[in-house]
Design an enzyme around this catalytic site. Structure first.
Site, mmCIF file in Angstrom:
data_model
loop_
_atom_site.group_PDB
_atom_site.id
_atom_site.type_symbol
_atom_site.label_atom_id
_atom_site.label_comp_id
_atom_site.label_asym_id
_atom_site.label_seq_id
_atom_site.Cartn_x
_atom_site.Cartn_y
_atom_site.Cartn_z
ATOM 1 N N GLY A 190 -3.132 -12.700 21.497
ATOM 2 C CA GLY A 190 -4.132 -11.047 21.914
ATOM 3 C C GLY A 190 -4.194 -10.069 21.158
ATOM 4 O O GLY A 190 -5.412 -9.652 21.266
ATOM 5 N N GLU A 244 -27.237 7.352 16.954
ATOM 6 C CA GLU A 244 -27.612 8.109 17.490
ATOM 7 C C GLU A 244 -27.411 7.800 18.426
ATOM 8 O O GLU A 244 -26.944 9.540 19.360
ATOM 9 C CB GLU A 244 -28.769 8.481 17.372
ATOM 10 N N GLU A 285 -9.578 -11.855 15.711
ATOM 11 C CA GLU A 285 -10.472 -11.581 14.684
ATOM 12 C C GLU A 285 -11.069 -12.910 13.697
ATOM 13 O O GLU A 285 -11.612 -13.355 13.616
ATOM 14 C CB GLU A 285 -10.432 -10.400 13.659
ATOM 15 N N LYS A 321 -9.495 -11.044 4.938
ATOM 16 C CA LYS A 321 -9.712 -11.156 6.433
ATOM 17 C C LYS A 321 -10.984 -11.274 5.655
ATOM 18 O O LYS A 321 -12.240 -11.802 6.751
ATOM 19 C CB LYS A 321 -8.793 -10.793 6.988
ATOM 20 N N TYR A 374 -5.154 -8.467 17.085
ATOM 21 C CA TYR A 374 -5.567 -7.998 16.056
ATOM 22 C C TYR A 374 -6.039 -9.273 15.543
ATOM 23 O O TYR A 374 -7.284 -9.606 15.564
ATOM 24 C CB TYR A 374 -5.593 -6.474 15.326
ATOM 25 N N SER A 393 1.275 -1.232 0.464
ATOM 26 C CA SER A 393 -0.293 0.097 -0.097
ATOM 27 C C SER A 393 1.036 1.269 0.323
ATOM 28 O O SER A 393 0.530 2.289 -0.614
ATOM 29 C CB SER A 393 -1.221 -0.159 1.438
ATOM 30 N N THR A 405 0.634 -6.896 1.592
ATOM 31 C CA THR A 405 -0.023 -7.413 3.094
ATOM 32 C C THR A 405 -1.106 -7.437 2.786
ATOM 33 O O THR A 405 -2.395 -8.164 2.978
ATOM 34 C CB THR A 405 0.621 -7.121 4.382
ATOM 35 N N CYS A 406 -2.270 -5.577 3.098
ATOM 36 C CA CYS A 406 -3.333 -5.894 2.915
ATOM 37 C C CYS A 406 -4.317 -6.616 1.702
ATOM 38 O O CYS A 406 -5.037 -7.350 2.557
ATOM 39 C CB CYS A 406 -3.744 -4.203 2.725
ATOM 40 N N CYS A 408 -5.463 -7.577 5.213
ATOM 41 C CA CYS A 408 -7.284 -6.505 5.466
ATOM 42 C C CYS A 408 -7.946 -7.591 4.417
ATOM 43 O O CYS A 408 -9.303 -7.550 4.912
ATOM 44 C CB CYS A 408 -6.819 -5.653 5.442
ATOM 45 N N HIS A 457 -33.232 9.146 13.827
ATOM 46 C CA HIS A 457 -33.541 7.770 15.034
ATOM 47 C C HIS A 457 -34.603 7.114 14.135
ATOM 48 O O HIS A 457 -35.249 7.316 13.216
ATOM 49 C CB HIS A 457 -34.656 8.393 15.600
#
Length: 467
Positions: free
Chosen positions: A177, A442, A183, A51, A179, A15, A42-43, A48, A437
């Site tokens: 433990g 909100e 995930e 995944k 990301y 990237s 990698t992304c 990313c 709403h």
């Protein structure tokens, strides 16, 4: 052998490198980019994007369950891993072609090879070709941390191998433990793989707000994931089609595969950094200054290879700004304050700015606004999952220091809220905004007017930038 001359050579087609190369070319520079694998890094290739496809796939499990509550008849839905992997691979190939095509359209010359610095202004490719430029950028990203102790065990894998597994394992132990660990624990469990998460720390997601860490841990357990904290694996043993994992507490866990998600390290091996005199840190990260300049004039680095804020949008911003400075005569630098991020678990976690703990280290007193409730969508069914909204302000100025959310679409909401925080928004600014709403969003503008006020227990140290 004579060297082919360019104005700018980029090593790494991820990237940050792709953005730097393309923007530099748009400014009129003669640019070469060297990538040993596929463009996108990698992304796009092994991070990313694939995944997120798997996260989307896993969330249908919850959607099928709630569909019945809304009157839909959903009879025994079946998941096919091979279909998901094939469709994912087809999309990744399409994206890789787009990255390469956009570079070529910008006038960047692509070299599909491995590169090594051959001095301060030269790069040698593994096929023997030599490239030369007064400015060289290293943007090779990171790679999963691996240990020699489990290098020979085929069933001990990293996230990169998981994306290409031919079939979904019946069971998986995930070590870590952060990301990646949490995930994959969420998505694998929902896809039908019985998952155990083993982490040496006292709570998952170190560095995130404590309340959200606790809330996510509760959600993992509620989803059927076995969570073992304060635990380490002492050794692995292969047993036919399974692994035996011997834990420090004397217990044995068996699983078909073990996913090691214990961090990533800068991808600097084989780049010839030492020969060129480029300084690196203890983890192999390339040391750079504010301008992405290394200690060697003309050699720069951006993205995860510098091991600062290891997020794709940060690498893109760093590469873009570097190209603007070098070839666009623009004195622009990345802004690292209040960078939003999301953890794509289920429920999703989104955050921007300071945690409660960080805020108390910077200001004398803070006010904490929070709301925890059951989403409207879940009230027709049996789901007990609750969302958490949390806003942290400076008690004196009312400026918003941090916003944190655990719940559906947290990442989408935090991205937009980050704009307000970057503009210096206060709690009063949110209060003046009329709610939309019915929506979960909100809640950000209707949070209670009686916050919890917390006084710092020690004088606040010198201020540091928002993460």
């Amino acid at each position: 052998m004579s060297a082919t001359a360019f104005d700018f050579i980029v090593i790494g087609g991820g990237s940050g490198g792709v953005r730097a190369a393309r923007i530099a070319a748009n400014h009129g520079a003669r640019v070469a980019i060297v990538e040993a694998d596929r463009f996108g890094g990698t992304c796009v290739i092994r991070g990313c994007i694939p995944k997120k496809f798997m996260v989307y796939a896993s969330r249908f499990a919850d959607e099928f369950a709630s569909a019945r509550d809304y009157g839909w008849s959903v009879e025994a839905p079946q998941f096919d891993w091979a279909t998901l992997v094939a469709n994912k691979n087809r999309q990744i190939a399409r994206l890789e072609n787009i990255y390469a095509s956009n570079l070529e359209k910008a006038g960047v010359q692509l070299f599909r090879a491995r590169a090594r610095l051959a001095g301060a202004q030269q790069v040698r490719l593994d096929d023997g070709r030599l490239l030369r430029a007064p400015r060289i950028l290293i943007a090779t990203g990171g790679t999963p941390y691996r240990q020699a102790a489990w290098a020979g065990l085929a069933r001990v894998i990293t996230s990169e191998e998981l994306f290409e597994l031919p079939k979904l394992p019946p069971s998986m132990v995930i070590v870590g433990g952060g990301y990646i660990a949490v995930e994959f624990a969420c998505l694998l469990q929902r896809l039908g793989c019985q998952t155990t998460l083993v982490y040496r720390g006292e709570q998952i997601l170190r560095g995130f707000d404590q309340e959200l860490r606790q809330g996510l841990a509760e959600a993992l357990r509620a989803a059927g994931i076995t969570l073992r904290l304060n635990t380490v694996i002492e050794r692995f043993e292969s047993r036919q089609d399974q692994l035996e994992l011997h834990l420090n507490e004397g217990q044995i866990v068996r699983a078909h595969h073990c996913l090691m998600a214990i961090g990533r390290v800068p991808n600097t091996q084989g780049l010839g950094l030492a020969d060129a005199g480029v300084a690196v840190g203890a983890r192999g990260q390339i040391k750079v200054d504010r301008a992405a300049q290394t200690n060697v004039p003309g050699i720069y680095a951006v993205g995860d290879v510098t091991d600062r804020i290891n997020l794709t949008p940060v690498a893109i911003r760093e590469g873009h700004r570097l190209a603007d400075r070098l070839f666009g005569q623009q004195a622009v630098y990345p802004d690292y304050e209040a960078v939003p991020t999301a953890v794509f678990t289920t429920p999703e976690l989104g955050t921007v700015g300071l945690t409660q703990e960080q805020a108390l280290a910077q200001v004398p007193a803070i006010e904490v606004y929070r709301s925890r409730f059951r989403p409207l969508k879940d009230t027709l069914g049996s789901s007990t999952q609750r969302v958490l909204f949390k806003l942290i302000t400076d008690a004196q100025t009312q400026r918003i220091l941090g916003a944190h959310m655990l719940g559906a679409d947290a990442g989408e909401m935090i991205q937009l809220l980050a704009v307000a925080i970057k503009m210096g928004a206060t709690k009063a600014d949110l209060d003046r905004t009329v709610a939309l709403h019915p929506s979960m969003a909100e809640e950000w503008v209707t949070l209670g007017h009686q916050p919890e006020k917390i006084i710092a227990t020690a004088p606040a140290p010198a201020a540091v930038p928002l993460p």
